[in-house]
Design a protein around this motif. Structure first.
Motif, short mmCIF file in Angstrom:
data_model
loop_
_atom_site.label_atom_id
_atom_site.label_comp_id
_atom_site.label_asym_id
_atom_site.label_seq_id
_atom_site.Cartn_x
_atom_site.Cartn_y
_atom_site.Cartn_z
N PRO A 222 -64.57 -26.34 -55.93
CA PRO A 222 -64.29 -26.03 -57.34
C PRO A 222 -64.06 -24.54 -57.62
O PRO A 222 -63.35 -24.19 -58.56
CB PRO A 222 -65.54 -26.54 -58.07
CG PRO A 222 -66.60 -26.58 -57.02
CD PRO A 222 -65.91 -26.91 -55.75
N GLU A 223 -64.66 -23.66 -56.82
CA GLU A 223 -64.52 -22.23 -57.06
C GLU A 223 -63.18 -21.67 -56.60
O GLU A 223 -62.81 -20.56 -56.95
CB GLU A 223 -65.66 -21.47 -56.36
CG GLU A 223 -67.05 -21.80 -56.86
CD GLU A 223 -67.23 -21.35 -58.31
OE1 GLU A 223 -66.51 -20.45 -58.76
OE2 GLU A 223 -68.11 -21.92 -58.99
N ILE A 224 -62.46 -22.45 -55.78
CA ILE A 224 -61.14 -22.03 -55.34
C ILE A 224 -60.11 -22.64 -56.29
O ILE A 224 -59.93 -23.85 -56.34
CB ILE A 224 -60.86 -22.46 -53.89
CG1 ILE A 224 -61.81 -21.75 -52.93
CG2 ILE A 224 -59.41 -22.16 -53.50
CD1 ILE A 224 -61.64 -22.14 -51.47
N THR A 225 -59.47 -21.80 -57.08
CA THR A 225 -58.55 -22.29 -58.11
C THR A 225 -57.17 -22.64 -57.54
O THR A 225 -56.44 -23.43 -58.13
CB THR A 225 -58.38 -21.24 -59.21
OG1 THR A 225 -57.85 -20.02 -58.63
CG2 THR A 225 -59.72 -20.94 -59.87
N ASN A 226 -56.83 -22.05 -56.42
CA ASN A 226 -55.54 -22.34 -55.80
C ASN A 226 -55.56 -21.79 -54.38
O ASN A 226 -56.50 -21.10 -53.97
CB ASN A 226 -54.39 -21.73 -56.60
CG ASN A 226 -53.07 -22.45 -56.36
OD1 ASN A 226 -52.96 -23.31 -55.50
ND2 ASN A 226 -52.05 -22.09 -57.14
N TYR A 227 -54.51 -22.07 -53.63
CA TYR A 227 -54.38 -21.53 -52.27
C TYR A 227 -52.89 -21.39 -51.96
O TYR A 227 -52.04 -22.03 -52.58
CB TYR A 227 -55.05 -22.46 -51.24
CG TYR A 227 -54.30 -23.75 -51.04
CD1 TYR A 227 -53.31 -23.87 -50.06
CD2 TYR A 227 -54.54 -24.85 -51.86
CE1 TYR A 227 -52.59 -25.04 -49.91
CE2 TYR A 227 -53.82 -26.02 -51.72
CZ TYR A 227 -52.85 -26.11 -50.73
OH TYR A 227 -52.12 -27.27 -50.59
N HIS A 228 -52.56 -20.58 -51.00
CA HIS A 228 -51.18 -20.45 -50.53
C HIS A 228 -51.17 -19.81 -49.15
O HIS A 228 -52.22 -19.41 -48.62
CB HIS A 228 -50.31 -19.63 -51.51
CG HIS A 228 -50.90 -18.34 -51.93
ND1 HIS A 228 -51.67 -18.23 -53.06
CD2 HIS A 228 -50.86 -17.10 -51.39
CE1 HIS A 228 -52.07 -16.98 -53.22
NE2 HIS A 228 -51.60 -16.27 -52.19
N TYR A 229 -49.98 -19.71 -48.57
CA TYR A 229 -49.79 -19.12 -47.23
C TYR A 229 -50.66 -19.81 -46.17
O TYR A 229 -51.24 -19.15 -45.32
CB TYR A 229 -50.09 -17.62 -47.23
CG TYR A 229 -49.20 -16.81 -48.13
CD1 TYR A 229 -47.98 -17.31 -48.59
CD2 TYR A 229 -49.58 -15.53 -48.54
CE1 TYR A 229 -47.18 -16.56 -49.44
CE2 TYR A 229 -48.78 -14.78 -49.38
CZ TYR A 229 -47.57 -15.31 -49.82
OH TYR A 229 -46.77 -14.57 -50.65
N LEU A 230 -50.78 -21.13 -46.27
CA LEU A 230 -51.53 -21.86 -45.25
C LEU A 230 -50.72 -21.90 -43.96
O LEU A 230 -49.60 -22.42 -43.95
CB LEU A 230 -51.84 -23.27 -45.73
CG LEU A 230 -52.52 -24.22 -44.72
CD1 LEU A 230 -53.85 -23.64 -44.25
CD2 LEU A 230 -52.71 -25.60 -45.33
N ARG A 231 -51.26 -21.35 -42.89
CA ARG A 231 -50.57 -21.30 -41.60
C ARG A 231 -51.50 -21.86 -40.52
O ARG A 231 -52.71 -21.61 -40.52
CB ARG A 231 -50.21 -19.86 -41.23
CG ARG A 231 -49.25 -19.19 -42.21
CD ARG A 231 -47.82 -19.71 -41.99
NE ARG A 231 -46.88 -18.95 -42.78
CZ ARG A 231 -46.50 -19.24 -44.01
NH1 ARG A 231 -47.03 -20.31 -44.59
NH2 ARG A 231 -45.63 -18.51 -44.65
#
Length: 298
Positions: A222-231
């Motif tokens: 819940p504390e992570i609102t979003n993510y990107h650049y998953l490699r």
């Protein structure tokens, strides 16, 4: 000694024994099929010794020269093994074709049959052991070795059957024809090994199923609102994962770091214990994916 190393020692010992037996009988009998099998066993010995070297060095810890370790020795060994098998198959094709054009009478058939029976039994026991190790460790080198000796088992059985047919019928043309069949099968069986090894050397990503599991872990926090650049990339028994995790800008660095550690632990639990999973988390106080959109392009 690691189980993988024990497997390479076992395969090297078996290959050495089979080389001695098959070469002796192959030369005495003039059988292309037995000689082809002997050459294959000789290459097995070379490959198994190289596999031992690769596994021994691949497990070394990172140092000043190799910051990420030497895990790529495993796929490199698989590619070399597949290439050697393919080259030996081409040699067998050449010898078989030569015998069809210039027939040679076979001798010492009884000795040849006895050697191939022994080879079949010994190889079958080795295949059972290698399959057990490959299933338990998921090691690519052992998996390739198991597949290689499995092809040997089929070829040994085919050679034995051919020798029995020749012994009772006298149709020696079966010998080079079988040699050609074995060579084609050897080339066919190496293609998946070479392909998988090359993909790892090129830093192939994890399967979509594994990536989806990682994404699910990120979405459940819940504390992570979003993510990107998953490699992701796979290098032998090592898995490398990196991503940017977006937090609320009011969260403290301590709390964000604690959450990142918790997420890392959950991701590592997705993989078998024999896999070494390395995770790099970049903690963002806001979503900067659009700002760096060009970097996301493949």
């Amino acid at each position: 000694m690691r189980l993988e190393k024990k497997a390479t020692v076992a395969s090297s010992s078996v290959a050495a024994l089979l080389v001695f037996l098959k070469l002796a009988v192959g030369i005495l009998s003039g059988s292309i099929a037995i000689l082809a099998s002997a050459i294959d066993s000789l290459l097995d010995l070379i490959v198994s010794l190289f596999n031992y070297f690769a596994l021994h060095n691949a497990e070394k810890n990172p140092d000043e020269k190799f910051h990420f370790g030497r895990s790529k020795l495993e796929p490199l060994a698989a590619v070399i093994e597949g290439t050697i098998i393919s080259l030996s198959a081409l040699f067998i094709l050449y010898e078989a074709t030569s015998k069809i054009l210039h027939p040679v009478t076979m001798r010492h058939m009884s000795e040849g049959i006895m050697v191939m029976i022994a080879s079949f039994v010994i190889t079958a026991l080795l295949v059972l052991f290698l399959n057990y190790v490959a299933e338990k460790t998921k090691n690519m080198v052992i998996k390739a070795d198991a597949l290689h000796y499995k092809t040997d088992l089929f070829s040994n059985g085919a050679v034995l059957l051919a020798l029995l047919i020749i012994h009772y019928t006298g149709q020696e043309l079966i010998d080079p024809i079988l040699g050609i069949g074995i060579a084609i099968y050897m080339i066919y069986s190496t293609l998946p090994i070479i392909k998988e090894g090359v993909l790892m050397l090129l830093d192939v990503a994890l399967d979509k199923e594994d990536v989806d599991k990682i994404i699910q872990v990120l979405k459940e926090e819940p504390e992570i609102t979003n993510y990107h650049y998953l490699r992701t990339r796979v290098s032998g028994s090592h898995i490398f994962i990196s991503f940017h995790a977006v937090f609320n800008n009011e969260i403290s660095l301590y709390n964000a770091h604690t959450i990142a550690d918790k997420v890392e632990a959950k991701i590592k639990q997705l993989f078998d214990d024999d896999k070494k999973v390395h995770i790099l988390v970049h903690m963002d106080p806001y979503d900067d994916a659009e700002i760096n959109e060009e970097e996301e392009e493949w």
